[in-house]
Enzyme design. Structure first.
Site, PDB file in Angstrom:
ATOM      1  N   ARG A 314     -34.364  -1.024  48.247  1.00 42.95           N
ATOM      2  CA  ARG A 314     -34.777  -0.318  49.462  1.00 42.95           C
ATOM      3  C   ARG A 314     -35.020   1.181  49.244  1.00 42.95           C
ATOM      4  NH1 ARG A 314     -32.115   0.402  53.402  1.00 42.95           N
ATOM      5  NH2 ARG A 314     -33.770   0.195  54.971  1.00 42.95           N
ATOM      6  N   CYS A 346     -35.127   1.778  33.363  1.00 44.56           N
ATOM      7  CA  CYS A 346     -36.060   2.737  32.776  1.00 44.56           C
ATOM      8  C   CYS A 346     -37.204   3.044  33.730  1.00 44.56           C
ATOM      9  CB  CYS A 346     -36.589   2.207  31.439  1.00 44.56           C
ATOM     10  SG  CYS A 346     -35.311   2.090  30.178  1.00 44.56           S
TER      11      CYS A 346
END
Length: 422
Positions: A314, A346
């Site tokens: 979210r 990453c």
């Protein structure tokens, strides 16, 4: 209100210290409070007690079968948007006559499945959809209860990605065309018109858009009845917001929402259906995580935690706010320090909060993301080959794992190598 409170210096889920869950299950993990789920469902049920109604929990908010069974056993109906959600609701013991099938892209296979296994009604979204459903229902010798989702062109005043009631959204049929659509529906075999459906968006913190939409629905109800249609149900959707930031003013409560419904459509003699999800599940769940490192950067410091955007997307997707608190209660007046709270993926987007003031936190300390029960676990993924995290349900002084964390071997074994590479 929720049931995640500090007690004896430790954040608890009901009567269970979160530190006990971390030791027993590991982190990251989702933790839900049964008492909060039930309390929020009953608030909606009580808000509509003035007339016939059914509170249909929006399964997409948090779809674990244990949560569905808890709510279904309390009398909730279910609002589903896929065959998979329908199967989950039935697996939880919810009968078909308490399940409403919504969604803009129902397939023929999905329609056949729910008709074969029982459905309360199907909320139709387009002409091609109801023509296909008519064909299938007629072949099966059924008269299927249906509503049409009308798009009232009302600005829900919410995030653009979760607004569904404007004319440029993909949902529903323009309300201006509703009378001609209902006229065609009435001529088609296999379909039994029972009502009207509307849903304008999610995380609404103002009752005025609801009032505007429901007023249009009331006018349409009267017009359709004049045209000879028997309108006995109004599916008014969901979308009532929750207080993600506790420092902000609280959104309207279910009782106030129920009063708006009563004022706008209560005189029509219709059974009312609503489809809340976020307000039932949102504050009923937290994301429990551990600090991996405290990293000093150039001009900013980082808390690197073992939860990541694949576990709770979210903030990355919506820029959403979650209150983030230590599991060990800070002492009153404790010094705070601003951190960027980030995960190990990453991606720079793997950031939960920037410049968030936190008390002293060290590597290994437990942290809880509040209000993570809705659209948390259901939107998670295995990005970076990170196994899905467990879900835990607490009731009183006991807890159970309701979705286990798969092992790496279990995750990888779902892949298969074609014979020409062996």
């Amino acid at each position: 209100m929720d049931h995640f409170l500090y007690r004896d210096g430790m954040l608890h889920a009901e009567d269970v210290p979160l530190s006990d869950i971390a030791r027993g299950v590991g982190t990251p993990a989702y933790v839900y409070s049964a008492a909060t789920l039930l309390r929020h469902f009953h608030l909606f049920d009580e808000a509509l007690a003035w007339g016939p109604h059914l509170v249909c929990y929006a399964v997409k908010a948090a779809s674990n079968v244990a949560i569905l069974k808890l709510l279904g056993d309390a009398g909730a109906g279910m609002d589903v948007v896929s065959e998979g959600e329908y199967r989950r609701a039935r697996a939880a013991g919810v009968p078909g006559d308490r399940i409403v099938f919504s969604g803009v892209g129902k397939t023929e296979a999905e329609m056949r499945y729910v008709l074969e296994n029982g459905i309360r009604q199907i909320n139709l979204e387009s002409e091609p959809e109801y023509r296909l459903l008519s064909k299938i229902a007629a072949e099966m010798g059924l008269d299927v209860p249906v509503t049409v989702r009308v798009n009232p062109d009302v600005d829900a005043k919410t995030h653009e990605k979760i607004a569904t009631g404007k004319s440029d959204n993909k949902f529903g049929i323009p309300i201006a065309r509703a009378r001609e659509v209902y006229a065609e529906l009435a001529s088609l075999p296999g379909l039994k018109v029972v009502g009207i459906d509307v849903h304008i968006g999610s995380q609404l913190t103002d009752l005025d858009p609801f009032r505007a939409a429901y007023r249009k629905v009331a006018d349409l109800t009267r017009a359709l009845r004049e045209d000879g249609h028997e309108i006995t149900r109004l599916d008014l959707g969901g979308g009532l917001g929750i207080p993600y930031a506790r420092s902000n003013l609280a959104p309207p409560v279910p009782m106030e929402y129920g009063q708006v419904i009563r004022e706008e459509v209560g005189d029509l003699g219709c059974e009312i259906e609503i489809e809340p999800g976020r307000l039932i599940a949102g504050n009923a769940g937290i994301l429990l995580t551990s600090t991996i490192f405290v990293k000093e950067g150039e001009g900013r410091d980082f808390l690197i935690v073992d939860a990541a955007m694949n576990d709770l997307i979210r903030p990355a997707m919506y820029g959403a706010h979650h209150d983030i608190v230590p599991v060990i209660e800070p002492t009153p007046g404790a010094d705070t320090r601003a951190f960027d709270i980030v995960g190990p993926i990453c991606e720079t987007g793997d950031t939960f909060a920037k410049g968030r003031d936190m008390p002293q936190v060290d590597a290994g300390d437990l942290i809880a993301f509040r209000s993570a029960g809705a659209y948390g676990a259901v939107m998670s993924s295995e990005y970076n080959s990170r196994p899905l995290i467990p879900e835990v349900l607490v009731q009183g002084d006991q807890y159970a794992v309701i979705r286990p964390r798969p092992t790496y071997d279990e995750m990888i074994s779902r892949d298969s190598v074609p014979h020409w590479l062996e």
